[in-house]
Every structure is written in C-alpha cells, then in structure tokens.
Write an enzyme that holds these catalytic residues in place. Sequence first.
Site, PDB file in Angstrom:
ATOM      1  N   SER A   8       0.834  -1.203   0.000  1.00 46.46           N
ATOM      2  CA  SER A   8       0.000   0.000   0.000  1.00 46.46           C
ATOM      3  C   SER A   8       0.868   1.251   0.000  1.00 46.46           C
ATOM      4  O   SER A   8       1.632   1.505   0.938  1.00 46.46           O
ATOM      5  CB  SER A   8      -0.905   0.012   1.237  1.00 46.46           C
ATOM      6  N   HIS A  33      -1.006  -1.143  -4.416  1.00 44.11           N
ATOM      7  CA  HIS A  33      -2.330  -0.829  -3.860  1.00 44.11           C
ATOM      8  C   HIS A  33      -2.388   0.680  -3.603  1.00 44.11           C
ATOM      9  O   HIS A  33      -1.531   1.240  -2.927  1.00 44.11           O
ATOM     10  CB  HIS A  33      -2.555  -1.605  -2.562  1.00 44.11           C
ATOM     11  N   ASP A  35      -4.624   3.777  -2.258  1.00 43.26           N
ATOM     12  CA  ASP A  35      -5.762   4.148  -1.411  1.00 43.26           C
ATOM     13  C   ASP A  35      -6.176   5.597  -1.647  1.00 43.26           C
ATOM     14  O   ASP A  35      -5.424   6.517  -1.330  1.00 43.26           O
ATOM     15  CB  ASP A  35      -5.384   3.979   0.067  1.00 43.26           C
ATOM     16  N   MET A  37      -8.751   8.457  -0.573  1.00 42.34           N
ATOM     17  CA  MET A  37      -9.681   8.810   0.517  1.00 42.34           C
ATOM     18  C   MET A  37     -10.137  10.250   0.361  1.00 42.34           C
ATOM     19  O   MET A  37      -9.326  11.133   0.076  1.00 42.34           O
ATOM     20  CB  MET A  37      -8.973   8.676   1.863  1.00 42.34           C
ATOM     21  N   HIS A  66      -8.146   1.533  -4.762  1.00 38.58           N
ATOM     22  CA  HIS A  66      -9.188   1.334  -3.732  1.00 38.58           C
ATOM     23  C   HIS A  66      -9.827   2.693  -3.430  1.00 38.58           C
ATOM     24  O   HIS A  66      -9.211   3.539  -2.787  1.00 38.58           O
ATOM     25  CB  HIS A  66      -8.501   0.735  -2.488  1.00 38.58           C
ATOM     26  N   MET A  68     -12.043   4.934  -1.505  1.00 36.25           N
ATOM     27  CA  MET A  68     -12.796   5.147  -0.252  1.00 36.25           C
ATOM     28  C   MET A  68     -13.423   6.529  -0.346  1.00 36.25           C
ATOM     29  O   MET A  68     -13.020   7.474   0.342  1.00 36.25           O
ATOM     30  CB  MET A  68     -11.847   5.017   0.942  1.00 36.25           C
ATOM     31  N   MET A 137     -12.320  -5.604   4.132  1.00 37.15           N
ATOM     32  CA  MET A 137     -11.568  -4.709   5.019  1.00 37.15           C
ATOM     33  C   MET A 137     -11.375  -5.416   6.354  1.00 37.15           C
ATOM     34  O   MET A 137     -12.340  -5.830   6.998  1.00 37.15           O
ATOM     35  CB  MET A 137     -12.327  -3.395   5.255  1.00 37.15           C
ATOM     36  N   PHE A 143      -7.079   4.594   7.679  1.00 39.91           N
ATOM     37  CA  PHE A 143      -5.716   4.777   8.182  1.00 39.91           C
ATOM     38  C   PHE A 143      -4.905   3.491   8.037  1.00 39.91           C
ATOM     39  O   PHE A 143      -5.458   2.400   8.183  1.00 39.91           O
ATOM     40  CB  PHE A 143      -5.735   5.164   9.666  1.00 39.91           C
ATOM     41  N   GLY A 144      -3.615   3.657   7.794  1.00 41.67           N
ATOM     42  CA  GLY A 144      -2.706   2.516   7.819  1.00 41.67           C
ATOM     43  C   GLY A 144      -2.316   2.227   9.265  1.00 41.67           C
ATOM     44  O   GLY A 144      -2.612   3.014  10.175  1.00 41.67           O
ATOM     45  N   GLY A 145      -1.675   1.100   9.474  1.00 38.31           N
ATOM     46  CA  GLY A 145      -1.089   0.795  10.781  1.00 38.31           C
ATOM     47  C   GLY A 145      -2.068   0.394  11.868  1.00 38.31           C
ATOM     48  O   GLY A 145      -1.728   0.449  13.049  1.00 38.31           O
ATOM     49  N   ASP A 175      -7.410  -6.411   3.375  1.00 40.64           N
ATOM     50  CA  ASP A 175      -6.745  -5.105   3.476  1.00 40.64           C
ATOM     51  C   ASP A 175      -6.844  -4.557   4.899  1.00 40.64           C
ATOM     52  O   ASP A 175      -7.935  -4.253   5.374  1.00 40.64           O
ATOM     53  CB  ASP A 175      -7.440  -4.146   2.480  1.00 40.64           C
ATOM     54  N   GLY A 177      -3.929  -4.300   8.515  1.00 39.57           N
ATOM     55  CA  GLY A 177      -3.335  -5.068   9.612  1.00 39.57           C
ATOM     56  C   GLY A 177      -2.782  -6.423   9.198  1.00 39.57           C
ATOM     57  O   GLY A 177      -2.624  -7.317  10.028  1.00 39.57           O
ATOM     58  N   GLY A 197       0.681  -2.300   4.225  1.00 38.77           N
ATOM     59  CA  GLY A 197       1.309  -0.985   4.240  1.00 38.77           C
ATOM     60  C   GLY A 197       2.372  -0.929   5.317  1.00 38.77           C
ATOM     61  O   GLY A 197       3.577  -1.052   5.048  1.00 38.77           O
TER      62      GLY A 197
HETATM   63  C1  DX5 Z   1      -6.871   1.500   5.064  1.00 40.27           C
HETATM   64  C2  DX5 Z   1      -6.332   1.234   3.686  1.00 40.27           C
HETATM   65  C3  DX5 Z   1      -5.259   0.224   3.654  1.00 40.27           C
HETATM   66  C4  DX5 Z   1      -4.026   0.573   4.423  1.00 40.27           C
HETATM   67  C5  DX5 Z   1      -3.447  -0.715   4.933  1.00 40.27           C
HETATM   68  O1  DX5 Z   1      -7.995   2.285   4.998  1.00 40.27           O
HETATM   69  O2  DX5 Z   1      -7.375   0.769   2.823  1.00 40.27           O
HETATM   70  O3  DX5 Z   1      -4.923  -0.125   2.309  1.00 40.27           O
HETATM   71  O4  DX5 Z   1      -3.071   1.260   3.673  1.00 40.27           O
HETATM   72  O5  DX5 Z   1      -2.407  -0.412   5.759  1.00 40.27           O
HETATM   73  P1  DX5 Z   1      -1.821  -1.401   6.858  1.00 40.27           P
HETATM   74  O6  DX5 Z   1      -1.282  -2.591   6.139  1.00 40.27           O
HETATM   75  O7  DX5 Z   1      -0.772  -0.562   7.505  1.00 40.27           O
HETATM   76  O8  DX5 Z   1      -2.952  -1.765   7.801  1.00 40.27           O
HETATM   77 ZN    ZN Z   2      -6.811  -0.106   0.783  1.00 37.59          ZN
END
Ligand code: DX5
Ligand code: ZN
Length: 224
Positions: A8, A33, A35, A37, A66, A68, A137, A143-145, A175, A177, A197
Amino acid sequence: MKHLVAPSILSADFGNLQRDIEMINNSEADWFHVDIMDGVFVPNISFGFPVMETLTQHAKKPLDVHLMIVHPEHYIERFAEAGAAIITVHYEACTHLHRIIQSIHNAGCKACVALNPHTSVSLLKDILVDLDMVLIMSVNPGFGGQKFIPNTLNKVRALKGIASSNNPNLLIEVDGGVGIHNIQELVTAGADVFVAGNAIFAASSPSEMISSLKNADTEVLKSI
Ligand code: DX5
Ligand code: ZN
C-alpha cells in the site's frame, strides 16, 4: 494460484515516492495498492490524481485502486484513464452497485467491491457473478497501521464458500493489519491477495518483507 502481495502506497515516503515505487518494481510484489480517501466516506484524506500520475509514470506492475470515496461513479473513467488496472468501490458507498460495476468493466478495468468490517459477505450473493474480486476490510478504512480484526477470517471462509458455487475464479483480497503474523492463516482461509502498508514500509528491509509475505506459505511448509 499462489497468493498475491500488494504493497500500500499510503505508507510510502512521499518525499521519496519514486524510490519507493522502484523498490516495489524490483521486489516480489505483484501489484501496487493505491488508497484514495475523500475525507467524507472515511475520516481521512490521502491523495488524488497528481500522485496517480507519478505512479502511472513509474510503476511497472498493475495499479489496484481502492476508492474510499462517496459517489465513486463520478470518477471511474478518470481513474481508468489515469492507469488503474483494478478499481474497487465500497458496497456502503454505492446505491446502484450493479451499474457501477458495469461502468468499471466498460472502462476496461477489473471490478472489485470492498466491504467494511460490519458488512456481511452474504449481501454480495446477487452481484458476485459480475465481480473479479472482493476486498474484505480487516480494519475500519481510513488509516494505515491499525490492528487486524479477527472476524475477517470468518468472512473470508464464508465468501469462499459462496463463491465456490457461483464464481470460482473470484479473487478475495484482505486489506488492513496484514503481516507475517497472520498471512498464513488468511491463505488457509481462502484469501488470494494481501494488501500491506505498515508491515512493509516499517520493516528494516521493505523488499525482504515483501518476499517473506509472498513466500509465507512455503516457508511454513519448509519448517514442518
Ligand atoms: C486503510 C487502507 C489500507 C491501508 C493498509 O484504509 O485501505 O490499504 O493502507 O495499511 P496497513 O497494512 O498498515 O494496515
Ligand atoms: Zn486499501
């Protein structure tokens, strides 16, 4: 089919985006990937077309976009023109989902529907035959992480069961965690594509982490 890994870009270093794109080009990753938003569908804003252009210019692997965003139907053609190979829209953002899936295919892209953690896979039964992929999901989007939601495993198994009768070629993407700690269990449950990510970009060697994720199943087998 061996599972696919889609790093990501959200977790990349945007000051060194070209470097991170080249790292992915030269790695065992399968897709990028991407994202998108809008600050409305999710409580965060990521990036838009200027970053897509940089990706299209340098990326040598398919762009898995993706969305969002609310009203994704307004942007399908634009993302297709910008180089998307796969376009994912959220079930929760689409009143006329069937029409949007048709427009993604008409634009020459693969079509995918994403489900938030609270949305049941059973709601896709009547559209599944029209889809190339479903994105489950495994965190709340935005958010990542974040931490992986364990019920995702049940959703992957349930979707695999429904798809086996009416769309056996459907890909299941997970997608949020995802990392070395849970990828094997997800492969066993029936998932095909893994977005990662934080697990990749926070690793001391992102490209080695991509290889570990890509070969997670064979490494487990070797150790038996
Ligand atoms: C979250 C995104 C993911 C995100 C995943 O809303 O859709 O693609 O980047 O990140 P990690 O792998 O850090 O959870
Ligand atoms: Zn995503």
